[in-house]
Design a protein around this motif. Sequence first.
Motif, PDB file in Angstrom:
ATOM      1  N   ILE A 125      -1.631  11.701  -8.781  1.00 17.56           N
ATOM      2  CA  ILE A 125      -2.939  11.060  -8.629  1.00 17.56           C
ATOM      3  C   ILE A 125      -3.296  11.013  -7.144  1.00 17.56           C
ATOM      4  N   PRO A 126      -4.397  11.657  -6.734  1.00 18.05           N
ATOM      5  CA  PRO A 126      -4.788  11.600  -5.319  1.00 18.05           C
ATOM      6  C   PRO A 126      -5.168  10.173  -4.933  1.00 18.05           C
ATOM      7  N   VAL A 127      -4.744   9.740  -3.743  1.00 17.69           N
ATOM      8  CA  VAL A 127      -4.971   8.357  -3.338  1.00 17.69           C
ATOM      9  C   VAL A 127      -5.368   8.306  -1.868  1.00 17.69           C
ATOM     10  N   TYR A 128      -6.287   7.422  -1.569  1.00 18.86           N
ATOM     11  CA  TYR A 128      -6.721   7.181  -0.188  1.00 18.86           C
ATOM     12  C   TYR A 128      -6.599   5.693   0.078  1.00 18.86           C
ATOM     13  N   ASP A 187       0.807  -1.217   0.000  1.00 18.44           N
ATOM     14  CA  ASP A 187       0.000   0.000   0.000  1.00 18.44           C
ATOM     15  C   ASP A 187       0.844   1.273   0.000  1.00 18.44           C
ATOM     16  N   GLU A 188       1.922   1.290   0.785  1.00 14.46           N
ATOM     17  CA  GLU A 188       2.746   2.502   0.829  1.00 14.46           C
ATOM     18  C   GLU A 188       3.478   2.738  -0.489  1.00 14.46           C
ATOM     19  N   THR A 189       3.913   1.642  -1.123  1.00  8.82           N
ATOM     20  CA  THR A 189       4.568   1.792  -2.428  1.00  8.82           C
ATOM     21  C   THR A 189       3.601   2.397  -3.440  1.00  8.82           C
ATOM     22  N   PHE A 190       2.379   1.883  -3.470  1.00 15.82           N
ATOM     23  CA  PHE A 190       1.380   2.420  -4.399  1.00 15.82           C
ATOM     24  C   PHE A 190       1.052   3.872  -4.057  1.00 15.82           C
ATOM     25  N   ARG A 191       0.971   4.168  -2.767  1.00 22.45           N
ATOM     26  CA  ARG A 191       0.679   5.552  -2.378  1.00 22.45           C
ATOM     27  C   ARG A 191       1.775   6.498  -2.886  1.00 22.45           C
ATOM     28  N   GLU A 192       3.022   6.131  -2.659  1.00 22.00           N
ATOM     29  CA  GLU A 192       4.139   6.993  -3.059  1.00 22.00           C
ATOM     30  C   GLU A 192       4.176   7.192  -4.567  1.00 22.00           C
ATOM     31  N   VAL A 193       3.993   6.109  -5.328  1.00 24.43           N
ATOM     32  CA  VAL A 193       4.075   6.212  -6.787  1.00 24.43           C
ATOM     33  C   VAL A 193       2.909   7.022  -7.333  1.00 24.43           C
ATOM     34  N   LEU A 194       1.700   6.750  -6.851  1.00 24.60           N
ATOM     35  CA  LEU A 194       0.528   7.470  -7.361  1.00 24.60           C
ATOM     36  C   LEU A 194       0.607   8.950  -7.031  1.00 24.60           C
TER      37      LEU A 194
END
Length: 715
Positions: free
Chosen positions: A624-627, A612-619
């Motif tokens: 791209i806003p991410v929750y 989840d943190e990897t996807f958050r950082e990349v997005l």
Amino acid sequence: MSVSYTEEQQKVIDTHGCNLLVSAAAGSGKTAVLVERIVKMVSDAAKPVDIDRLLVVTFTNAAASEMRERVSNAIGEKLAKEPENEHLQKQSALLHNAQITTIDSFCLFVIRNHFHTIGLDPGFRIADEGELKLLKNDVMGDVLEKCYQEGDEAFLHCMEYFSTGSRDRAVEDAVFKLYDFAMSHPFPEAWLQERKKDYEMPGMSGTAPEQTASEQAAPEQTAADGTAPENNVDGAALMETAWMRDCMEQVDLSLRGLIVQINQCVMMSELPDGPYMYGELLEQEREQLERLLAAQNYEERYLRFSTLSFGRLSAKKDATVSPIKRELVKSIRTGIKEQLQTMQKHYFARSSEEIVRQMAVCGEAVRALVELTLLFQETFARTKREKNILDFDDIEHFALSILLRRNENGDVEATETALEYRSHFAEILIDEYQDSNLVQEYLLSAISGEAEGHYNRFMVGDVKQSIYKFRLARPELFLEKYETYSHGEGSRQRIDLSRNFRSRREVLAAVNGVFANLMSRDKGGIAYDERAALYAGAEYPEGPDCRSELLLAEKPEQGSEETAKAREARMVAARIRRLRRDYQVIDPATETLRPARYGDMVILLRTASGWDETFREVLEAEGIPVYISSKTGYFAAQEVQELLQLLRVLDNPTQDIPLFGVMKSAFGGFTEEEIASLRSENREESLWRVLQHCAGGEAGEAGEAVPAQLFPDGK
């Protein structure tokens, strides 16, 4: 706005006077139908049922809360139309006491109201997981110490047989596992007693307690006639055992799959650009597999596995042969060989005579292990009673002992308490029935009216969505009813809800295509046929680019700074941007097409941990806003952890780990390289003192507030 139901959904709502199993596919509207069924029963003008006379069992507390809220809203809507309706007013008041709950909560309700019938102290509490783990280990230690002091020969043989080295941990783990399986059954002691017979066979003359593990490992010691010395049991008797039949069914299933694979290899070798030079050898190996499958008994299959051989593939070169097909055939064939080797190791390592002899030794050890488990269960239960604590197994089994008892003939019958509940509950509705276990089945059967010819159980679920067998759920309960309940008549009926209202046809076609090839009666107990398939229940406006797709991300080259997770996240980010630019979705408010927004998209990960943190950082780096929806709890959230670390530092700044977290967080703003540089200057002192030296001050006593100059210039 009134809701329109399909013919099958309406049948689910209206069918009463029978046990009803509803096989509800994903997106089929089962929750809406269940709520409507409840509301219709409590608001029926001819035969109204009070809401507190319904037992609605859900799988989670969240589902129970949602169900209660939806029923409350539906009753509220009816009451708004008929404000003078006294019956609806009563239902609105009774809703707070209605049994819309999980099975554990209902069991607690039963226990708290009838604790006196089983001699339970009403001041009990539910122990937490950590406390129970420690208590289990303490009890196990006491049990083993007592058994060692007694020095029983069977116990010592069991410890020698199952232990690894000088440690008893392997035995302890086996007892814990056996105990957990036993507690998933309504009568755990009886189930454990049955396990003592698992290694018995017709014709076996007895046990072999005098054999040690070293003697058991010498299978060549046989009588002159080639049979086991004390257990003259032939291979036919071995095939009659349930566990051997199960093993051979698994072997048959695997062999059929391997034959399909080698047939594919043969077909590829016959293509114009296929590796024709492999054809003759592949044909011979296919015949070997077919002979293995055709073997009539264990001994014949054992001999054929022992003589199994694979030749060398031809090294002939031919430019007309596709190198891709050539490598594919070689890869499939290698996989077949590896699977056969695994099967031989697991199932055919010994002859039937050797297995029989080993069973005698194993049987003695297993019987002692079962006795040890029974002793642990008894001691653990007594210890919990002394401490007046319960675990979740106790909750179900105590409720069961309140509702059921064994009579003089050993048969199970309902208690007076169960009969009271039978007369009280007009219907029992069970959600997610595919994840029920035997204990829950006995509990709910005890308070239903089936034994008296009053069929009032409503069960809804989907065996294709059963994912809790590792928690000892029994989807077989659902499957047995699925196969035996009739359509449209009798006291036991079944209705299938196969129409999906949640997804487009393109999505459903892809899902059906995948699972039709994955699921079969042999794998999972149900065939993914036309009855199990998903069918479109809603019409969506045609939109561009509506298709299912599979995106493949290549692994980064060795030495690349980008990780595989980050590359996958970057690929997803690119797809999200294209969807937002080009794709259209249906707006729920207007039911018309509009451009897709970021909020219309969701990323489902197999596990959030590590991803989840990897996807958050990349997005976020891609704009791209991410929750992230975290299921680890409030205090495990990153922002909460950072605040807690700051509080720990304020309390005692000499704690390096919390201080490192604060420095790296938004409060400090340091990079990992900056922190490492600071630490490298002085590795002996605490990080707090290093910071003080760098700031030109001296560190205060632990517990002093962090001075403002700790983070100069915003740090």
